[in-house]
Structure formats: C-alpha cells, structure tokens
Design an enzyme around this catalytic site. Structure first.
Site, PDB file in Angstrom:
ATOM      1  N   LYS A 128       0.952  -1.005   0.016  1.00 25.87           N
ATOM      2  CA  LYS A 128      -0.149   0.167   0.050  1.00 25.87           C
ATOM      3  C   LYS A 128       0.814   1.239   0.030  1.00 25.87           C
ATOM      4  CE  LYS A 128      -3.667   2.314   2.655  1.00 25.87           C
ATOM      5  NZ  LYS A 128      -4.678   2.308   3.646  1.00 25.87           N
ATOM      6  N   GLU A 150       7.731  -6.347   1.266  1.00 31.61           N
ATOM      7  CA  GLU A 150       6.502  -5.932   2.009  1.00 31.61           C
ATOM      8  C   GLU A 150       5.486  -7.300   1.937  1.00 31.61           C
ATOM      9  OE1 GLU A 150       5.318  -4.245   4.201  1.00 31.61           O
ATOM     10  OE2 GLU A 150       6.422  -2.588   4.195  1.00 31.61           O
ATOM     11  N   LYS A 200      -2.251  -1.677  -3.998  1.00 32.90           N
ATOM     12  CA  LYS A 200      -3.042  -0.253  -3.884  1.00 32.90           C
ATOM     13  C   LYS A 200      -2.206   0.785  -3.972  1.00 32.90           C
ATOM     14  CE  LYS A 200      -6.022   1.861  -0.571  1.00 32.90           C
ATOM     15  NZ  LYS A 200      -6.510   1.775   0.897  1.00 32.90           N
TER      16      LYS A 200
END
Ligand code: PBG
Length: 327
Positions: free
Chosen positions: A197, A235, A250
């Site tokens: 994100k 991540e 995202k």
C-alpha cells in the site's frame, strides 16, 4: 506465403476475437466498497462530492443498496465505517456494537452468501486521523497499535465477517491478527492484507468519503514510497510469512508493474484496489463528455486483471453489474 505476421486474421469477426480473448472481467472478480455511517437518521444516502455515484449510507440504506446489488450479481463487498465518535485510540473500531460490526450482522443475516470483507484500520476512528495510536511526539506507535488492530479484526470476525483486510501498514499486523483470530476460534477466517500500500495522492477523495484525513502530517512513515518497486516484494513476502491468505496491491492503475511482478513471485490470490482518485478521474472526464466513461472503466479493469489481479476492489462494481457488461 507472406513473410509477415498477419495478426488481423484472428480479429476479423467478433466471434473469432472472443475465441482468442485472454482476459475477462467477471462479476465474481469484483468487490464493491461501501461507506456506512453511525447515525440516528434513517434513509440517509449522502452523495460524496468527489466520488459521483458513491454515498455515505445509513445502516438501513446500506441494506437496501446491497440488496439491489446482490440481485444484480454482487458477490462481495468491502465495508468502511464512519463512527459517531472519534477519540485518541479509535475505540469505536472494535466496539461490539460499532457501526461496522452492526453492518456486518445486518448484511450477513439477510445475504448469507454475500462475502463480507472489512477494512481493518483506525484512521476513520481516531481523532487525529492516523492509522494507529500516537506517542507524545505525534509518531504512530507500531507495536502498541498491533493489539488494537487485532482486537478490531476479532470484533469483525465475531460480528460475522467473512474476510478481514488490514490496511493500516503497521509492521507485524498480519501475524498479530492471525494469532488473535486463531486463539478465539476464528482459524477459518482469511486475512486479505493490504500488503503493498503506497502513500498515494490517489486516496484523496476517499478521505472525504470516510472522513479520515490525518489532522496533521501525512502517512509517509507507514505507507510506502511510490518510487519503490523492489520494496513492495519485501512487504508482500513479509505478509505471506506472517500468514496472509490473500494480498492487495493499492492503488492499482499506476502500479501494474508491481502487480505483475508479484503475480510471478507468489501463488496467493491477488487483489488490486482501484482507489477513489482513479475512480474520480474517470468520472470527471466522463461527466465532461471527454471520454467514454464505461469503456474506460472496463478497459482499466481489464488492464488490472491482465497484469495479474484475481480480484479487483472497485467503486465501478455496482454500475457495471447493473449495465450487464461483464463477461
Ligand atoms: C484506510 C484506507 C484508505 C483507503 C482504504 N483504506 C485511506 C488511506 O490510507 O488514507 C483508500 C481507498 C480509496 O482511496 O479508495 N487506511
């Protein structure tokens, strides 16, 4: 025999094109976000100015809206709550009778087959608008926030959520949530983590919709730097190691490289979130008559699927279902 490639041979008729088509956007691929407000008012459907066609809904209107969407083929929704009261710790996020908890119960009792996914985060619930609790210097405390996120996810599972989706970007939250769910008998509830994100300006309209803009500073100490591609793999691998069942990238449209690479590197189902700013830009150009809004919406979703997404969270879900234009 010609010495060049005749790609047009397989594009000659609609049926031929359909026969060789590689990518499809189907109703089951799409997840519709909803904003539900804790309000004594009934029948509330308040338009979100920067997201034409999207609304803040009271509980009864959420149910009515979802009922229509389910009739049109909606499989899954993603819930965001706007609480009546915000405080330093965001305690309404895990309140037994909080707005999201009530929304889950209401939707699951009426639409048992609908997959209700929840956004697990604190920014809509904290008075300062950050995604965790703060230390005296105003920094978000990572490890102290984990406990609260885990409590929030558990409260969603207890209310009947089918999937929990942590979007806060604290380190270690998937592990914390997984452990808490397991200890409380929710081994069967998947975690769909917003693993990748970015700290993105494309979330602007959402912050109006969810009333969640940070009151000071920004989210750059926890959300990722848009300049970093390689870091997204770290991540993602971390969240997989912590027990995530599905991953989210995202925003979606300008991060297709990340999605594509992640698709090569992992076997988990991948979701992409076409966020509020992506939606708003298409809507604005469409409203001006500058683009064919529906065609562009479909093309963006195709691109996201072609890059490797299995699922797409998009505000276009309802209107595309209604238009009957999905494969
Ligand atoms: C909560 C959250 C955000 C979005 C989804 N979950 C906002 C943010 O991180 O500031 C954005 C979704 C969108 O823009 O449509 N943390």
């Amino acid at each position: 025999m010609s010495d060049f490639f005749r790609g047009r041979r397989l594009r000659r008729t609609g049926t031929l094109r359909e026969m060789v088509r590689e990518t499809f956007v189907r109703p089951k691929d799409l997840i519709m976000p909803y904003f539900v407000v804790d309000t004594p008012d009934q029948n509330m459907k308040k338009p979100i100015a920067s997201m034409p066609g999207q609304y803040q809904l009271s509980l009864d209107m959420l149910e009515e809206t979802v009922a229509r969407a389910v009739d049109m083929g909606l499989r899954s929704c993603l819930l965001f709550g706007i609480p009546a009261m915000k405080n330093e710790t965001g305690s309404e996020a895990w309140a037994e009778h909080g707005i999201v908890q009530r929304a889950i119960q209401r939707l699951k009792s009426r639409f048992s087959r609908l997959v209700v996914t929840t956004d697990v985060c604190l920014c809509e619930y904290t008075s300062h608008g950050h995604c965790g609790i703060l230390d005296p210097a105003g920094q978000v405390r990572n490890d102290a926030t984990l406990e609260i996120l885990a409590k929030t996810a558990l409260s969603h599972a207890q209310a009947g959520a089918d999937i929990v989706g942590p979007s806060d970007m604290m380190d270690g939250r998937v592990q914390a949530i997984r452990a808490t769910l397991d200890e409380n008998g929710f081994q069967h509830i998947p975690v769909m983590s917003y693993a990748v994100k970015y700290s993105s300006a494309f979330y602007g309209p959402f912050r109006e919709a969810a009333e969640s803009a940070p009151q000071f500073g920004n989210r750059k100490t926890y959300q990722m730097d848009p300049a970093n591609g390689r870091e997204s793999m770290r991540e993602a691998m971390a969240d997989i190691a912590e027990g995530a069942d599905m991953l989210i990238v995202k925003p979606a449209g300008h991060y297709l490289d990340v999605l594509h690479e992640l698709r090569q590197r992992c076997d988990l189902p991948l979701a992409a979130y076409q966020v509020s700013g992506e939606y708003a830009m298409i809507k604005a150009a469409g409203a001006n008559g500058w683009i064919d809004e529906r065609a562009i919406a479909l093309e963006t979703l195709l691109g996201i699927k072609r890059a490797g997404a299995d699922l797409i969270i998009t505000y276009f879900t309802e209107e595309l279902l209604e238009a009957g234009v999905l494969a």
